[in-house]
Design an enzyme around this catalytic site. Structure first.
Site, PDB file in Angstrom:
ATOM      1  CD1 TRP A 175      -2.830   1.402   0.526  1.00 12.62           C
ATOM      2  CD2 TRP A 175      -1.945   2.002   2.504  1.00 12.62           C
ATOM      3  NE1 TRP A 175      -3.554   2.466   1.016  1.00 12.62           N
ATOM      4  CE2 TRP A 175      -3.025   2.857   2.219  1.00 12.62           C
ATOM      5  CE3 TRP A 175      -1.238   2.190   3.691  1.00 12.62           C
ATOM      6  CZ2 TRP A 175      -3.427   3.873   3.070  1.00 12.62           C
ATOM      7  CZ3 TRP A 175      -1.633   3.205   4.536  1.00 12.62           C
ATOM      8  CH2 TRP A 175      -2.718   4.032   4.238  1.00 12.62           C
ATOM      9  CG  ASP A 210      -2.192  -1.446   8.068  1.00 10.30           C
ATOM     10  OD1 ASP A 210      -3.271  -1.272   8.664  1.00 10.30           O
ATOM     11  OD2 ASP A 210      -1.870  -0.825   7.033  1.00 10.30           O
ATOM     12  CE  LYS A 267     -10.328   0.632   4.778  1.00 13.21           C
ATOM     13  NZ  LYS A 267      -9.845   1.545   3.786  1.00 13.21           N
TER      14      LYS A 267
HETATM   15  C1  LMR Z   1      -7.240   1.918  -0.075  1.00 16.58           C
HETATM   16  O1  LMR Z   1      -6.173   1.318  -0.036  1.00 16.58           O
HETATM   17  O2  LMR Z   1      -7.885   2.124  -1.118  1.00 16.58           O
HETATM   18  C2  LMR Z   1      -7.838   2.418   1.208  1.00 16.58           C
HETATM   19  O3  LMR Z   1      -7.113   1.947   2.294  1.00 16.58           O
HETATM   20  C3  LMR Z   1      -8.013   3.879   1.207  1.00 16.58           C
HETATM   21  C4  LMR Z   1      -6.712   4.601   1.327  1.00 16.58           C
HETATM   22  O4  LMR Z   1      -6.578   5.360   2.279  1.00 16.58           O
HETATM   23  O5  LMR Z   1      -5.851   4.426   0.470  1.00 16.58           O
END
Ligand code: LMR
Length: 401
Positions: free
Chosen positions: A130, A211, A246
């Site tokens: 991420w 996380d 979420k």
């Molecule tokens: C995502 O990965 O789409 C979500 O966790 C929203 C974000 O904050 O990026």
């Protein structure tokens, strides 16, 4: 004064989400951001949440500042949901927990806290990640590196390579891990694999930072927390950033938590003090409204049971969409192996689609998927899934045949 600054390139997730809203395609589908949409394509207001909000309106209370660590009832609820009602570490008072500004806020507070405690450590993050993980830990002053995680050949886990990397890390290295519903791949570890990871974390003296932003949307509320609980049980010192964005559908209320499992109650006291100091210097205290909403649902036995059913409904709808996509693609594209839609867990599926295919999906079909090829499955519903699989079949066959 500021003309020398670089233009912000925008966030790869939020940026494309904005572009989706500007697109005028009549059948456009938003598979960009990690938001849960219901069958009607709406972001739900959970009835359990609405019930607490009605109480807050009917019986209004002054909007005082919360303490730096957040609302006590909220923090207790975080500990129960994340560590389980029968957690030994919680019972022993070894877990320092604070209410945070969403999961992102928990990561930031945790990162600043760790920078004070272990300024020379590196932070290792899954590849792919991420994106914000690198930004948050880099922003806190840590060098960030990547450990192998995803194997594009199998669309599964590169477990051996991951383990080899972890075995080579120096003591006190911080390792960012997702207990469930890995963002962005949807590829999770099995319980046996977690046991192996836990053994290496312990042997090497590494610092796991978990996380967990999608608890309940993978296999179940308890099942998804397996790695967190197994690490606490194994006596590891571990940080856990959790989010209710979420699973309570309260994104903009910014409701998360940061917990640090320590070796003793007195160590947890020290840690809590440092977490409060970090919070005070960034934003002083967490939001009152979101805190009361979450605590109101999670501390009321009836509403809590209702919420578990609501989360189960979301989880089952996502699983149903995965099955429908797989079934339809099997019929429309017999040569294409779409079983990864079934194997990967939670909100995200990592498609391996090329930039060319992703662009064609956007331009020809109004189907928006971020550049990494991560598909946010809850953007699908029974009214648009045919359009999605038609579009995917179109771009996959154009490029592969
Ligand atoms: C995502 O990965 O789409 C979500 O966790 C929203 C974000 O904050 O990026």
């Amino acid at each position: 004064m500021f003309k020398h600054l670089q233009q912000y390139a925008g966030d790869p997730i939020f940026g494309l989400n904005d572009a989706f809203h500007r697109n005028t395609h009549p059948r456009k589908i938003n598979l960009t951001i990690g938001l849960y949409y219901d069958e009607a394509g709406r972001i739900p207001i959970l009835p359990s949440v609405a019930a607490v909000e009605r109480r807050l309106v009917d019986d209004p209370a002054p909007r005082v500042y919360l303490p730096m660590e957040g609302l006590q009832g909220y923090r207790d609820a975080v500990q129960r949901v994340v560590f389980g009602a029968d957690s030994q570490a919680v019972a022993e008072g070894r877990v320092a927990t604070i209410q945070t500004l969403g999961g992102t806020g928990a990561l930031k507070v945790g990162a600043d806290f760790l920078k004070g405690a272990y300024p020379d450590s590196e932070v290792w993050i899954s590849d792919p990640a991420w994106d914000n993980h690198h930004a948050i830990f880099g922003g806190a002053g840590f060098p960030t590196r990547s450990y192998p995680y995803y194997d594009p050949a199998t669309k599964g886990l590169a477990f051996d390579a991951m383990m080899e990397c972890l075995r080579g890390l120096p003591s006190r290295t911080i390792v960012l891990l997702h207990p469930c519903c890995h963002n962005p791949t949807g590829v999770d570890l099995s319980r046996e694999q977690w046991e192996e990871v836990i053994a290496v974390l312990g042997e090497r003296g590494l610092i796991p930072f978990l996380d967990i932003a999608y608890q309940g949307l993978g296999d179940g509320m308890e099942e998804d927390a397996y790695a967190v609980r197994a690490m606490a049980q194994a006596g590891l010192t571990v940080l856990v950033a959790n989010s209710f964005s979420k699973n309570l559908s309260v994104y903009g209320e910014r409701c998360g938590g940061l917990s640090v499992v320590c070796g003793s109650e007195s160590e947890a006291d020290l840690v809590l003090g440092q977490l409060k100091a970090v919070v005070r210097r960034i934003y002083s205290s967490a939001p009152w409204h979101g805190g009361h909403v979450v605590a109101g649902v999670l501390n009321d036995a009836k509403l809590y049971a209702q919420w578990l059913d609501e989360v189960a409904g979301m989880r089952e709808r996502i699983a149903q969409m995965r099955r429908m996509v797989h079934e339809q693609l099997t019929a429309k594209l017999p040569g294409y192996d779409s079983a990864y839609f079934l194997r990967q867990r939670g909100m995200f599926t990592y498609s391996g689609l090329s930039q060319e295919q992703l662009l064609a999906l956007r331009e020809r079909h109004g189907v928006y998927i971020i550049d990494s090829g991560r598909i946010a499955v809850p953007g699908l519903n029974s009214s648009n899934v045919e359009h999605f699989t038609d579009a995917l079949a179109d771009v996959v066959s154009v490029v592969t045949h």
